[in-house]
Design an enzyme around this catalytic site. Structure first.
Site, PDB file in Angstrom:
ATOM      1  N   ARG A  73      30.739  76.427 -33.442  1.00 22.81           N
ATOM      2  CA  ARG A  73      29.586  77.196 -33.925  1.00 22.81           C
ATOM      3  C   ARG A  73      29.836  78.701 -33.943  1.00 22.81           C
ATOM      4  NH1 ARG A  73      24.349  74.543 -30.785  1.00 22.81           N
ATOM      5  NH2 ARG A  73      24.635  72.366 -31.418  1.00 22.81           N
ATOM      6  N   ASP A 147      23.313  79.900 -31.991  1.00 23.97           N
ATOM      7  CA  ASP A 147      24.672  79.983 -32.538  1.00 23.97           C
ATOM      8  C   ASP A 147      24.900  79.056 -33.724  1.00 23.97           C
ATOM      9  OD1 ASP A 147      24.650  77.595 -31.170  1.00 23.97           O
ATOM     10  OD2 ASP A 147      26.301  78.087 -29.819  1.00 23.97           O
ATOM     11  N   ASP A 148      23.945  78.187 -34.033  1.00 25.18           N
ATOM     12  CA  ASP A 148      24.069  77.348 -35.239  1.00 25.18           C
ATOM     13  C   ASP A 148      23.205  77.882 -36.380  1.00 25.18           C
ATOM     14  OD1 ASP A 148      21.682  76.722 -34.054  1.00 25.18           O
ATOM     15  OD2 ASP A 148      21.924  74.542 -34.153  1.00 25.18           O
ATOM     16  N   ASP A 230      11.443  79.383 -25.787  1.00 22.34           N
ATOM     17  CA  ASP A 230      10.714  79.885 -26.954  1.00 22.34           C
ATOM     18  C   ASP A 230       9.211  79.606 -26.848  1.00 22.34           C
ATOM     19  OD1 ASP A 230      11.110  77.162 -27.230  1.00 22.34           O
ATOM     20  OD2 ASP A 230      11.904  77.243 -29.267  1.00 22.34           O
ATOM     21  N   HIS A 254      17.575  73.162 -37.964  1.00 20.59           N
ATOM     22  CA  HIS A 254      18.030  71.810 -38.289  1.00 20.59           C
ATOM     23  C   HIS A 254      16.948  70.763 -38.018  1.00 20.59           C
ATOM     24  CE1 HIS A 254      18.445  70.843 -34.020  1.00 20.59           C
ATOM     25  NE2 HIS A 254      19.129  71.970 -33.861  1.00 20.59           N
TER      26      HIS A 254
END
Length: 313
Positions: A73, A147-148, A230, A254
């Site tokens: 990633r 990181d993705d 979050d 995703h």
């Protein structure tokens, strides 16, 4: 229990409690010392060698990563959008790596946070992100990504310039309409921007969050609220501070079906992501790399919007 045994047990009990308190204090001091050592180190890096460009302090980026994802990633991020804002980005990880520390310009922060997706572990990394932000006194916005994520930094800056950075703004994308936090038997409604697609807030708003986050406080906040990273940010902002979430559909993770994004509108988005075969679709005639070279399809997408970059020549 006989009186004689009670007399023996009570001093032993007091000694055990005293020993536990001593050990807990030592561990706390060691952890605090490691935290401030890291903070001091990276505070020096943040202010070192920044080029004098008009937008250098507009956005401060932090990216959550892990050593197990460096090759799969982080490598993609470093080859693509990082190159456009490299002096403004820090990578918050659980473990260091000499090669990647060099590639990031020594902006890879090893936190010693555990590597799992447990609530406390996620909140540990975000607390480091927030503490680094506290050293960025000239920044107007803070944006968090994973990181993705691929970030179209031009589109992000264009969006944020529509809002007054001197006021509290919280911008991102929800996964559901609303949540309720259950605290001490009472439910409290709140909203949160999904960290997997990224979120941004003005540093003015971030400063208002300091009673609950930064310098180690956020882990306890997450435990008190029974929320992950979050979600806890969203609860603090939308419920405790009463600042509404400003939603943008240009952020993507995703968790949605990314193939539904049309090729003609990809360049309009702010963040894109991937997971296994859930990724954006590019026609072969527009893709710079084949799927073996570019399983995420984000290298090829980067070359569509930056065809003159070294990666794309």
């Amino acid at each position: 229990m006989t009186p004689g045994k009670m007399e023996i047990c009570q001093p032993l009990k007091r000694q055990a409690i005293l020993l536990f308190m001593v050990i807990a204090t030592v561990l706390c001091l060691l952890g605090t010392g490691r935290y401030y050592e890291q903070k001091d180190r990276y505070q020096h890096v943040i202010f070192k060698g920044h080029p004098k460009t008009p937008n250098i302090n507009f956005i401060f980026y932090t990216v959550k990563t892990s050593k197990k994802f460096y090759d799969s990633r982080l490598d993609v991020v470093l080859k693509t959008w990082f190159q456009k804002v490299k002096n403004n980005v820090f990578f918050i990880s659980d473990e260091g790596d000499k090669e990647y520390d060099k590639r990031t310009g020594h902006r890879l922060v090893s936190t010693n946070c555990p590597t799992t997706h447990a609530r406390a572990d996620l909140c540990c990394k975000l607390d480091y992100e927030f503490s680094l932000l506290a050293t960025q006194q000239a920044s107007r916005w803070w944006c968090h990504f994973d990181d993705d994520d691929y970030v179209n930094v031009r589109n992000l800056e264009k969006l944020l310039r529509k809002y007054d950075w001197r006021k509290p703004w919280y911008i991102g994308r929800r996964t559901v309409d609303s949540y309720k936090a259950r605290i001490n038997g009472t439910k409290y409604p709140y909203q949160f921007a999904h960290g997997g697609s990224g979120f941004c807030m003005t540093t003015v708003l971030a400063k208002q969050m300091t009673p609950w986050i930064g310098e180690g406080k956020f882990m306890q906040t997450c435990e008190d609220f029974h929320l992950t990273d979050d979600c806890a940010v969203g609860f603090i902002v939308t419920h405790l501070l009463n600042v509404s979430l400003t939603e943008s559909v240009l952020f993507h993770s995703h968790w949605e079906r990314l193939k539904n994004l049309t090729e003609e509108t990809l360049h309009e988005q702010i963040s894109l992501s991937y997971k296994n075969h859930n990724r954006i679709s590019l026609s072969k005639d527009k893709a710079k790399f084949d799927e073996k070279q570019d399983p995420t399809r984000l290298l090829s997408f980067h070359c569509l919007i930056y065809p003159k970059d070294k990666l794309c020549l």
